[in-house]
Write a protein that holds these residues in place. Structure first.
Motif, mmCIF file in Angstrom:
data_model
loop_
_atom_site.group_PDB
_atom_site.id
_atom_site.type_symbol
_atom_site.label_atom_id
_atom_site.label_comp_id
_atom_site.label_asym_id
_atom_site.label_seq_id
_atom_site.Cartn_x
_atom_site.Cartn_y
_atom_site.Cartn_z
ATOM 1 N N ILE A 4 0.844 -1.204 0.000
ATOM 2 C CA ILE A 4 0.000 0.000 0.000
ATOM 3 C C ILE A 4 0.879 1.253 0.000
ATOM 4 C CG2 ILE A 4 -1.854 1.217 1.231
ATOM 5 C CD1 ILE A 4 -2.653 -1.578 2.383
ATOM 6 N N VAL A 5 1.892 1.236 0.829
ATOM 7 C CA VAL A 5 2.810 2.385 0.883
ATOM 8 C C VAL A 5 3.502 2.545 -0.480
ATOM 9 C CG1 VAL A 5 4.908 3.293 1.947
ATOM 10 C CG2 VAL A 5 3.153 2.250 3.380
ATOM 11 N N TYR A 8 1.215 4.260 -2.984
ATOM 12 C CA TYR A 8 1.076 5.711 -2.779
ATOM 13 C C TYR A 8 2.395 6.449 -2.991
ATOM 14 C CZ TYR A 8 -3.732 5.165 -1.562
ATOM 15 O OH TYR A 8 -5.082 4.890 -1.654
ATOM 16 N N PHE A 20 -8.912 14.555 -5.788
ATOM 17 C CA PHE A 20 -9.783 15.552 -5.152
ATOM 18 C C PHE A 20 -10.105 16.756 -6.037
ATOM 19 C CE2 PHE A 20 -7.665 13.136 -1.807
ATOM 20 C CZ PHE A 20 -8.792 12.593 -1.199
ATOM 21 N N PRO A 51 -2.308 8.861 8.331
ATOM 22 C CA PRO A 51 -1.152 9.311 7.572
ATOM 23 C C PRO A 51 -1.483 10.641 6.879
ATOM 24 C CG PRO A 51 -2.360 7.668 6.318
ATOM 25 C CD PRO A 51 -3.141 7.904 7.574
ATOM 26 N N CYS A 52 -0.483 11.473 6.775
ATOM 27 C CA CYS A 52 -0.737 12.824 6.247
ATOM 28 C C CYS A 52 -0.722 12.875 4.723
ATOM 29 C CB CYS A 52 0.281 13.815 6.811
ATOM 30 S SG CYS A 52 1.985 13.402 6.391
ATOM 31 N N GLY A 53 -0.254 11.795 4.060
ATOM 32 C CA GLY A 53 -0.191 11.814 2.599
ATOM 33 C C GLY A 53 0.592 13.027 2.136
ATOM 34 N N ARG A 56 -2.933 17.022 2.542
ATOM 35 C CA ARG A 56 -4.282 17.561 2.313
ATOM 36 C C ARG A 56 -4.869 18.176 3.572
ATOM 37 N NH1 ARG A 56 -9.728 15.142 1.519
ATOM 38 N NH2 ARG A 56 -9.003 13.197 2.456
ATOM 39 N N ASP A 66 3.740 9.609 7.713
ATOM 40 C CA ASP A 66 3.277 8.784 6.597
ATOM 41 C C ASP A 66 4.338 7.717 6.333
ATOM 42 O OD1 ASP A 66 0.963 9.283 4.246
ATOM 43 O OD2 ASP A 66 2.632 7.986 3.655
ATOM 44 N N GLY A 67 3.893 6.554 5.856
ATOM 45 C CA GLY A 67 4.831 5.477 5.549
ATOM 46 C C GLY A 67 5.619 5.740 4.273
ATOM 47 N N SER A 68 5.117 6.618 3.424
ATOM 48 C CA SER A 68 5.767 6.858 2.130
ATOM 49 C C SER A 68 6.764 8.018 2.201
ATOM 50 C CB SER A 68 4.681 7.142 1.074
ATOM 51 O OG SER A 68 5.169 8.000 0.072
ATOM 52 N N MET A 71 5.598 10.888 -0.086
ATOM 53 C CA MET A 71 4.519 11.684 0.521
ATOM 54 C C MET A 71 5.119 12.631 1.568
ATOM 55 S SD MET A 71 1.467 11.163 -0.718
ATOM 56 C CE MET A 71 0.195 10.025 -1.271
ATOM 57 N N ALA A 87 7.036 7.132 9.037
ATOM 58 C CA ALA A 87 6.881 6.090 10.066
ATOM 59 C C ALA A 87 5.686 5.225 9.713
ATOM 60 C CB ALA A 87 6.656 6.712 11.447
ATOM 61 N N ASP A 88 5.689 4.011 10.256
ATOM 62 C CA ASP A 88 4.517 3.154 10.118
ATOM 63 C C ASP A 88 3.526 3.571 11.214
ATOM 64 O OD1 ASP A 88 3.963 -0.004 8.939
ATOM 65 O OD2 ASP A 88 2.706 0.804 10.534
ATOM 66 N N PHE A 105 -7.505 9.951 7.717
ATOM 67 C CA PHE A 105 -8.477 9.895 6.612
ATOM 68 C C PHE A 105 -7.978 9.057 5.447
ATOM 69 C CE2 PHE A 105 -12.141 12.430 7.649
ATOM 70 C CZ PHE A 105 -11.733 12.951 8.877
ATOM 71 N N HIS A 106 -8.932 8.384 4.818
ATOM 72 C CA HIS A 106 -8.668 7.547 3.628
ATOM 73 C C HIS A 106 -7.544 6.559 3.921
ATOM 74 C CE1 HIS A 106 -11.081 10.113 0.696
ATOM 75 N NE2 HIS A 106 -11.242 10.631 1.893
HETATM 76 C C1 LIG Z 1 -5.122 7.514 0.491
HETATM 77 S S1 LIG Z 1 -3.709 8.203 1.236
HETATM 78 C C2 LIG Z 1 -4.469 9.269 2.452
HETATM 79 C C3 LIG Z 1 -3.630 10.461 2.803
HETATM 80 C C4 LIG Z 1 -4.345 11.528 3.624
HETATM 81 N N1 LIG Z 1 -4.757 11.038 4.911
HETATM 82 C C5 LIG Z 1 -5.537 12.070 2.873
HETATM 83 O O1 LIG Z 1 -6.678 11.824 3.294
HETATM 84 O O2 LIG Z 1 -5.344 12.741 1.857
HETATM 85 C C6 LIG Z 1 -3.140 6.853 2.206
HETATM 86 C C7 LIG Z 1 -1.765 7.099 2.807
HETATM 87 O O3 LIG Z 1 -1.479 6.065 3.749
HETATM 88 C C8 LIG Z 1 -0.090 5.853 3.762
HETATM 89 N N2 LIG Z 1 0.136 4.553 4.416
HETATM 90 C C9 LIG Z 1 -0.269 3.343 4.000
HETATM 91 N N3 LIG Z 1 0.049 2.400 4.905
HETATM 92 C C10 LIG Z 1 0.671 3.043 5.925
HETATM 93 C C11 LIG Z 1 1.218 2.627 7.168
HETATM 94 N N4 LIG Z 1 1.175 1.349 7.546
HETATM 95 N N5 LIG Z 1 1.756 3.566 7.973
HETATM 96 C C12 LIG Z 1 1.795 4.867 7.610
HETATM 97 N N6 LIG Z 1 1.299 5.324 6.451
HETATM 98 C C13 LIG Z 1 0.726 4.421 5.612
HETATM 99 C C14 LIG Z 1 0.267 5.911 2.293
HETATM 100 O O4 LIG Z 1 1.633 6.148 2.105
HETATM 101 C C15 LIG Z 1 -0.620 7.072 1.807
HETATM 102 O O5 LIG Z 1 0.060 8.285 1.853
#
Ligand SMILES: C[S@@+](CC[C@H](N)C(=O)[O-])C[C@H]1O[C@@H](n2cnc3c(N)ncnc32)[C@H](O)[C@@H]1O
Length: 221
Positions: A4-5, A8, A20, A51-53, A56, A66-68, A71, A87-88, A105-106
């Motif tokens: 998933i990371v 993204y 969006f 996660p802050c992505g 947004r 955020d894991g990425s 991002m 970070a995870d 979110f999301h």
């Molecule tokens: C759909 S985006 C949502 C970002 C933001 N919250 C938003 O609503 O715009 C999902 C995010 O989750 C992060 N992610 C996925 N798995 C994760 C994990 N285990 N720990 C931290 N971040 C993670 C991804 O890197 C990605 O940036």
């Protein structure tokens, strides 16, 4: 890297414009912001966006994880004065009882019950007493009604209110809000304002558990 990371990480640069800027995404973003404005009223609160992505909702928070890596790079460039790091969510490295509110979110929609439970344990650890987590999740009742078929991890996880309650006994639901009862994005633009009003009413009525998504405010007991 987690699948998933990795996904993204690759689309980080276009994530916000892809998701969006169309009418569906704009509507969702607008509803989510309204609820965040309503719930986040204490200026002294220490808020984590997890996660802050690409940032947004970082205007609502002081800290983002955020894991990425990508991002984190993009959101740090947008908000150079905020504390943003990779970070995870299961293991943030933040101190015990150091956060008032987490917004998420999301995110849970892409995970599974085991992972969400582990993340909630981490939230419990870092939140102050009576701290809260505000998150969105697709409605399992709505999905059952429309016979939704899961194809892969992307948006594949949903919950009903009872299942949210059972995720972690140390949290309780303070409030929940429905989003997108009516498929606004499929309604012709000129009559959309009328349906927005109908949507707002239905999404916050006794039928809210049948909205496409719900936003929950969970409070640490
Ligand atoms: C759909 S985006 C949502 C970002 C933001 N919250 C938003 O609503 O715009 C999902 C995010 O989750 C992060 N992610 C996925 N798995 C994760 C994990 N285990 N720990 C931290 N971040 C993670 C991804 O890197 C990605 O940036």
């Amino acid at each position: 890297m987690d699948e998933i990371v990795g996904f993204y990480d690759e689309l980080a640069a276009t994530y916000e414009s892809d998701r969006f800027e169309n009418s569906y995404g704009k509507f969702i973003d607008e509803q989510e912001r309204k609820i965040l404005h309503r719930l986040l009223t204490h200026s002294e609160e220490r808020i984590l966006d997890m996660p802050c992505g690409s940032g947004r909702f970082l205007n609502f928070a002081q800290i983002g994880i955020d894991g990425s890596k990508e991002m984190v790079r993009i959101s740090s460039a947008k908000f150079p004065n905020k504390h943003i790091f990779q970070a995870d969510a299961e293991n943030t490295g933040l101190e015990d009882h150091s956060i008032d509110t987490i917004i998420s979110f999301h995110f849970f929609m892409h995970l599974d019950e085991v992972k969400v439970k582990r993340i909630l344990q981490e939230c419990e650890r870092i939140l102050k007493p009576k701290g809260r987590i505000i998150f969105d999740i697709p409605s399992a009742k709505r999905r059952k009604l429309i016979q939704y078929k899961r194809t892969n991890w992307h948006g594949g996880f949903s919950l009903n209110n009872e299942a949210v309650r059972e995720l972690n006994p140390n949290f309780e639901i303070r409030q929940n809000f429905g989003i997108l009862f009516v498929p606004i994005h499929r309604i012709p633009k000129r009559i959309r304002p009328l349906f927005r009003t109908i949507d707002r009413i239905l999404s916050n009525s006794f039928l809210k558990e049948y909205s496409s998504y719900q936003i929950f405010e969970l409070v640490k007991k």
